[in-house]
Scaffold this motif. Sequence first.
Motif, PDB file in Angstrom:
ATOM      1  N   ILE A 164      58.373  66.575  65.921  1.00 27.26           N
ATOM      2  CA  ILE A 164      58.530  68.019  66.117  1.00 27.26           C
ATOM      3  C   ILE A 164      60.008  68.380  66.226  1.00 27.26           C
ATOM      4  N   ALA A 165      60.764  67.568  66.988  1.00 25.12           N
ATOM      5  CA  ALA A 165      62.196  67.843  67.158  1.00 25.12           C
ATOM      6  C   ALA A 165      62.922  67.783  65.820  1.00 25.12           C
ATOM      7  N   ILE A 166      62.591  66.783  65.002  1.00 26.02           N
ATOM      8  CA  ILE A 166      63.249  66.644  63.696  1.00 26.02           C
ATOM      9  C   ILE A 166      62.862  67.798  62.781  1.00 26.02           C
ATOM     10  N   ARG A 167      61.572  68.160  62.803  1.00 24.59           N
ATOM     11  CA  ARG A 167      61.139  69.299  61.983  1.00 24.59           C
ATOM     12  C   ARG A 167      61.860  70.573  62.411  1.00 24.59           C
ATOM     13  N   ASN A 168      61.939  70.811  63.734  1.00 24.77           N
ATOM     14  CA  ASN A 168      62.617  72.010  64.229  1.00 24.77           C
ATOM     15  C   ASN A 168      64.089  72.018  63.832  1.00 24.77           C
ATOM     16  N   ALA A 169      64.725  70.832  63.925  1.00 25.71           N
ATOM     17  CA  ALA A 169      66.142  70.752  63.559  1.00 25.71           C
ATOM     18  C   ALA A 169      66.328  71.062  62.078  1.00 25.71           C
ATOM     19  N   ARG A 170      65.426  70.549  61.251  1.00 29.14           N
ATOM     20  CA  ARG A 170      65.528  70.821  59.817  1.00 29.14           C
ATOM     21  C   ARG A 170      65.288  72.300  59.524  1.00 29.14           C
ATOM     22  N   LEU A 171      64.303  72.885  60.222  1.00 26.89           N
ATOM     23  CA  LEU A 171      64.052  74.316  60.033  1.00 26.89           C
ATOM     24  C   LEU A 171      65.255  75.139  60.467  1.00 26.89           C
ATOM     25  N   LEU A 172      65.851  74.747  61.608  1.00 29.92           N
ATOM     26  CA  LEU A 172      67.024  75.468  62.097  1.00 29.92           C
ATOM     27  C   LEU A 172      68.167  75.376  61.098  1.00 29.92           C
TER      28      LEU A 172
END
Length: 491
Positions: free
Chosen positions: A227-235
């Motif tokens: 989730i953290a990696i996905r959020n970072a990529r989305l950001l």
Amino acid sequence: MRREGICSALTVLIVEQKGELAIGGLNLYSHRPDYQFTRQQGELLLPLADSLAGSVAHAREQAHLQQRLANLDLLAESAMAVVASTDLDQTLHTIMDAASANLGPHQVSIFLIEPETDTGRIVASKGMSEDYVTLINNARFKASGDSVVGRAVVERRPVSIADLSTDDSFPLLSRTASRYGFKAVLAVPLFADDKVIGGMCVYDEQAHQFSHEDENIMSALAGYAGIAIRNARLLTTVQEQNEQLRELDRLKSSFLARLSHELRSPLATLLAYLEVIEDGSAGPITDTQRRFFQIMRYAAEEQLANVEAMLNLIHMEAGALELRLITVPVHSFLDSIVHEIEPRATHAGLSVELVAPHLSGGNFPSSPMICADPNQLRQVMLNLLANAIKFTARGGAIKVGWRPTEQPAYVNIYVCDTGAGIAPQYLDNIFGSFSQVEDAYRRRYGGLGLGLPISKQIVEKHGGEIRVESELGVGSTFSFNLPLVEEANRC
């Protein structure tokens, strides 16, 4: 035992409550040489042994429960880190700390698969040798079953090896394990939106069989990491898109400013020559010719007004709008606006009048004063009146007025027409740049739709708020509130 003077002993096994495993013993000793324990004595101790077995089981359950609660606390801490932090590196290290705290002081690593090459590399690690991280990243291992993490990725499940020194399932890992200080490994896949994007590994210095609960904890932590990696990529994607939008907006503003400047000069020249022709300075013209030239002048003036509106909007969006505030008497100011717009309204077959409220006592001043930039406020009123004239059919009426508001220290200024009105679905966007209610209106009435957004920015710069009330086929009222000033407290 004889050294301690023990001559005989009786042992009753303490068996776990399921009755399958001895977990200890209850021992009785005798120092008398001729003493023999009896079967009956052993049977008398059985209830005590059973009670001890229950106590041990309860204590173990309590310890297990405490450990589970501690695990849940660490998982919750990891979840909060994912929610609260936008720093991916910090979040991943919080998750790895939780893995180490849950499973013991182990080494931990997080791998990500690079889609272009389908190879994995370590992006974060805890307690691992830098040489090992470099070795793995230089190896550029494929996301396949040839490695522990690769198999976890391919099979989408946890994979563990209890003793790498005796297990040759992964020869390369077995050869390097002892060199870098670990013997057991557990790898779990790392998901983002149900897609495997990498893996998370924990390494034990001792040969160790990871439990099903260990796998569950690691899978949960890997889920948080995903989730953290996905959020970072989305950001990152959003930031890049925002930067692109800012650049596009800058290019748009630059283009419109350049275009407006290029159009303003020839339009101003055209208007100057039309004025010379109309007043006869260039020679006599017929009434028919004068009427044609007037139509040309009106069209050129309208286009010049559009150009000026674009330049004003660009100027405002750049934050360059500065107000030159003076004390303005509301009624006389609106009266001058009505006189200015009256010829245009009359030409369109419309009536326009100034309306003042009938005040009966109270604290509201009969001649309200505001602190405003009269030139900018004039622009607002002319924009609102231009729209009222444009969207009202011949024979209609326009009212300009002021009135008290529910806020004691404010005055409401309004423009009301009996025009086409605005459908409810368009009201929310009516103050947006280049906005008009629908294509049919644009084709029928023309215009760029810049008057209202410009008016909104000017009113808000004055500390006010502009709003609209409209009914389709009945008409519209545009109004805004501005703060009053006492004559003694001039700007």
